[in-house]
Scaffold this active site. Structure first.
Site, short mmCIF file in Angstrom:
data_model
loop_
_atom_site.label_atom_id
_atom_site.label_comp_id
_atom_site.label_asym_id
_atom_site.label_seq_id
_atom_site.Cartn_x
_atom_site.Cartn_y
_atom_site.Cartn_z
N CYS A 2 0.86 -1.18 0.00
CA CYS A 2 0.00 0.00 0.00
C CYS A 2 0.90 1.24 0.00
CB CYS A 2 -0.94 0.10 1.19
SG CYS A 2 -2.00 -1.32 1.42
N ARG A 27 3.41 0.00 -5.09
CA ARG A 27 3.25 -0.62 -3.77
C ARG A 27 1.89 -1.28 -3.59
NH1 ARG A 27 7.03 1.40 0.18
NH2 ARG A 27 5.67 0.45 1.69
N TRP A 76 -3.21 -2.35 -1.49
CA TRP A 76 -2.96 -3.76 -1.80
C TRP A 76 -3.72 -4.52 -0.73
CZ3 TRP A 76 -1.04 -8.22 0.40
CH2 TRP A 76 -0.67 -9.23 -0.50
N ASN A 102 -1.30 1.75 6.28
CA ASN A 102 -0.56 0.62 5.71
C ASN A 102 -0.27 -0.35 6.83
OD1 ASN A 102 -0.44 1.93 3.30
ND2 ASN A 102 1.77 2.35 3.39
N GLY A 103 -0.23 -1.64 6.51
CA GLY A 103 0.12 -2.62 7.53
C GLY A 103 -1.06 -3.50 7.88
N GLU A 489 16.12 -17.32 -10.26
CA GLU A 489 15.74 -15.93 -10.52
C GLU A 489 15.08 -15.79 -11.90
OE1 GLU A 489 15.25 -13.44 -8.82
OE2 GLU A 489 15.40 -11.69 -10.12
N LYS A 493 11.34 -14.34 -12.54
CA LYS A 493 11.06 -13.23 -13.46
C LYS A 493 9.97 -13.63 -14.44
CE LYS A 493 12.37 -10.51 -11.89
NZ LYS A 493 13.02 -10.42 -10.68
N GLU A 496 6.39 -14.17 -12.55
CA GLU A 496 5.73 -13.03 -11.89
C GLU A 496 5.17 -12.03 -12.87
OE1 GLU A 496 8.17 -10.67 -9.19
OE2 GLU A 496 9.92 -10.87 -10.47
N HIS A 512 14.35 -37.08 -10.38
CA HIS A 512 13.64 -37.51 -9.17
C HIS A 512 12.19 -37.03 -9.18
CE1 HIS A 512 17.34 -39.12 -7.62
NE2 HIS A 512 17.93 -37.99 -7.98
N LYS A 611 5.49 -4.18 -4.67
CA LYS A 611 6.95 -4.17 -4.65
C LYS A 611 7.52 -4.36 -3.26
CE LYS A 611 10.97 -2.43 -6.61
NZ LYS A 611 11.30 -3.70 -7.22
C1 G6P Z 1 8.90 -8.34 -3.53
C2 G6P Z 1 9.49 -7.80 -4.82
C3 G6P Z 1 10.74 -8.59 -5.17
C4 G6P Z 1 11.74 -8.55 -4.03
C5 G6P Z 1 11.12 -9.04 -2.73
C6 G6P Z 1 12.01 -8.73 -1.55
O1 G6P Z 1 8.41 -9.62 -3.75
O2 G6P Z 1 8.57 -7.87 -5.87
O3 G6P Z 1 11.31 -8.03 -6.33
O4 G6P Z 1 12.84 -9.35 -4.35
O5 G6P Z 1 9.88 -8.36 -2.49
O6 G6P Z 1 12.06 -7.33 -1.39
P1 G6P Z 1 13.26 -6.53 -0.76
O7 G6P Z 1 12.82 -5.09 -0.82
O8 G6P Z 1 13.41 -7.03 0.64
O9 G6P Z 1 14.46 -6.80 -1.60
#
Ligand code: G6P
Length: 616
Positions: A2, A27, A76, A102-103, A489, A493, A496, A512, A611
């Site tokens: 948020c 956010r 969010w 927020n929270g 990773e 990518k 997501e 396995h 994010k």
């Molecule tokens: C969210 C973001 C990711 C990030 C993760 C951890 O899921 O979309 O891109 O890697 O949070 O966030 P941080 O700010 O702790 O790196």
């Protein structure tokens, strides 16, 4: 999660709030709302489900709303589905208190029942409405003092919050409270701003005050006063943010993600540049900002990387590098698991928390757990002054600049680069590499930015290939060692932002179970950057090929024999194997990006994600 923004000053508030919310939309983006006060008139509250542009259209870009003091929120959803009703701000029936949050308020059910007994009515399913009505209750019960009402609420509320609230009797003022959810304040000559993240106010000021846990603030135009839970005034000095406002703009790119992918050479070179320099053809590392003595570095018996999402994948790659160079055992833990796990940890362990935002709830909780049990912590963080950076025993900054796209790219690359510096420094101090080896590694290390640039030149081929991938249902990524970390990773990518199911597997694990999923036409992407593991992984790829897979290989220039097996090959420049993840990830980022575009999806704001994950 948020986004919050607040403004009080001489200008029309609503357009400023909408502009700030736009910068924070990464956010949370399932609904949004603003509340604005025009002098001592009641607040005007406008909310809309969906993206911010719906709210903007509803208010004629804010121009239709009168008033110079207001708060805004982009949501969010946690409690209650995304809807106009559940969107913030929430307000009491008599317009006495209006606020955004927020929270998560954990004991909101209990408080809600109490407030219902006190005669309050509820119109949403949110925990926020409970907080706003609780504030109103204490305001009226005691001395009609906003700070006292907030403080009384704060001691009764369990969970995390950043709250921005306006009170009917206090026109022109915004009151703020925080616990475990970020909140910053910016003050200029005759304006004051509050926001949950820097980009929202970067345009107006670079000097920001961080509100600490269990602190409050009162903003009036051009001033801000901070308070502790007892209501005493707390003096604060502002921190200067050296990001410039344009770094939070798209600058001609269609999406932030593409802009940020292209910023990687700079993000890595700035990050490396703050630790590595050269003099008389010799490289040296200046690690003093970490604040470790050589004795401390020598005394560590193991390292834990603790993080979430892509930051965790950085740890996964770094563990191979540190183990190999510094001879230290390394473990990689998901912060959400680590924080609740009861495990014996040697007192001489170093826990490295990696986080772009420095605010991720689980990473912060993991950090606090370490502090509680007396384990040394080092934070690798991108956001200066963030909670993780401030609370860790030692902190190192990546210089990636603000990252807006939900899917991280440049922050990941900068974290990775910094982890290599850590590995080389630890290896050198601990005597597991000699000066000659150190120089050889650093000579290679500084070539990463240029080689990333070169890798980016292959964009068009990857774009073409991505159009083939766009119709897939499943994609498998396989690799060994550092290649496995790259696959993790790359797979994240892909899933997501393209919503295509994808999985990353350690190549040797395929047999396995997962190989049973391979059938005619299944897409398999193999990463083969590690020379010692090349043949092994190749065999695993061939095993999928004989079962009908369509094979893409990612390897270094020179490994041309791969063409006999793979249907499509992407080459990256040669580099010391330890640093291969920095190059190999680039085509995988591009692939995720182009597949998402080909499917017509919202690249920068994928569904259900946010994010900065500041709730559990
Ligand atoms: C969210 C973001 C990711 C990030 C993760 C951890 O899921 O979309 O891109 O890697 O949070 O966030 P941080 O700010 O702790 O790196």
């Amino acid at each position: 999660m948020c986004g919050i923004v607040g403004y009080t000053g001489k200008k029309k508030a609503a357009p400023i709030l909408l502009d700030g919310l736009e910068k924070l939309e990464y956010r949370g983006y399932d609904s949004a709302g603003i509340a604005v006060r025009d002098g001592d008139k009641d607040a005007t509250v406008v909310k809309a489900k969906g993206r911010l542009k719906v709210l903007s259209e509803k208010t004629d870009a804010g121009k239709a709303i009168k008033g110079t003091c207001g708060i805004g929120h982009t949501r969010w959803a946690t409690h209650g589905e995304p809807s106009e009703n559940n969107a913030h701000p929430h307000i009491t029936d008599d317009f006495n208190v209006v606020g955004v949050h927020n929270g998560i308020i954990e004991n909101y059910q209990q408080l809600r029942e109490k407030m219902i007994r006190k005669g309050y009515k509820f119109y949403s399913d949110t925990d926020t409405e409970v907080a706003i009505k609780t504030i109103d209750y204490y305001y009226k019960k005691y001395t009609h003092d906003p700070i006292e009402a907030l403080a009384k609420t704060m001691v009764r509320v369990r969970g995390s919050y950043a709250l921005a609230v306006m009170f009917k009797d206090h026109p022109g003022k915004i009151f703020v409270a925080r616990k475990d959810s970020p909140m910053i304040v910016g003050v200029t000559k005759d304006e004051s701003f509050v926001a949950s993240d820097v980009p929202a106010i970067l345009k107006y000021t670079r000097n920001v005050y961080y509100i600490d846990d269990l602190e409050m603030a009162c903003l009036e135009s051009g001033t801000a006063t901070f308070y502790n839970l007892d209501g005493d005034v707390v003096e604060k000095t502002p921190v200067e943010i050296d990001w410039d406002a344009s770094s939070a703009e798209k600058e001609g790119f269609e999406h932030f993600m593409m802009k940020e992918i292209n910023e990687q050479p700079r993000a890595v070179s700035d990050t490396l540049g703050s630790f590595v320099s050269s003099e008389d053809d010799k490289y040296k590392i200046d690690f003093t900002s970490a604040g470790f003595t050589d004795e401390e570095i020598k005394a560590f018996t193991q390292i834990y990387f603790v993080a979430c999402g892509s930051a965790y994948h950085v740890g996964m790659a770094a563990q191979y590098v540190i183990e190999d160079l510094a001879g230290l055992p390394v473990r990689c833990e998901l912060a959400s698991e680590f924080r609740y796990r009861n495990m014996p940890i040697d007192k001489n362990t170093l826990v490295v928390i990696i986080s772009q935002s420095g605010e991720t709830a689980d990473s912060l909780a993991a950090l606090r757990k370490c502090k509680e049990i007396g384990i040394k912590t080092l934070a690798i963080v991108n956001v200066v002054g963030s909670s993780i950076a401030r609370e860790a025993d030692h902190a190192l900054y990546t210089l990636a600049g603000p990252e807006i796209s939900v899917a991280t790219t440049k922050a990941y690359s900068a974290q990775l680069a910094l982890s290599y510096v850590l590995a080389i420094e630890f290896a050198s101090v601990r005597g597991t590499i000699d000066e000659e080896k150190k120089q050889a590694l650093l000579t290679e290390l500084v070539t990463i930015p240029e080689k990333i640039k070169k890798t980016l030149e292959d964009k068009e081929r990857i774009q073409w290939f991505a159009s083939k991938l766009a119709a897939q249902k499943d994609i498998f990524f396989i690799g060994r060692g550092i290649d496995y970390a790259i696959c993790m990773e790359g797979s994240l990518k892909m899933k997501e932002i393209s919503y295509i199911h994808s999985e990353a597997y350690a190549a040797g694990e395929l047999k396995h179970g997962t190989i049973s999923l391979i059938e005619e036409g299944t897409f398999v992407i193999g990463s083969l950057t590690q020379s010692e593991l090349y043949e092994k992984t190749l065999s695993n790829l061939v095993e999928t090929k004989t079962r009908g897979s369509y094979l893409m290989a990612l390897t270094s220039f020179g490994n041309y024999s791969i063409e006999d097996q793979a249907d499509f090959v992407v080459y990256v420049p040669k580099i010391d194997d330890h640093f291969a993840a920095s190059l190999a990830i680039i085509p995988l980022q591009l692939m995720g990006y182009y597949v998402s575009c080909a499917r017509g999806l919202d690249v920068d704001k994928p569904r259900n994600l946010a994010k900065s994950v500041t709730v559990e």
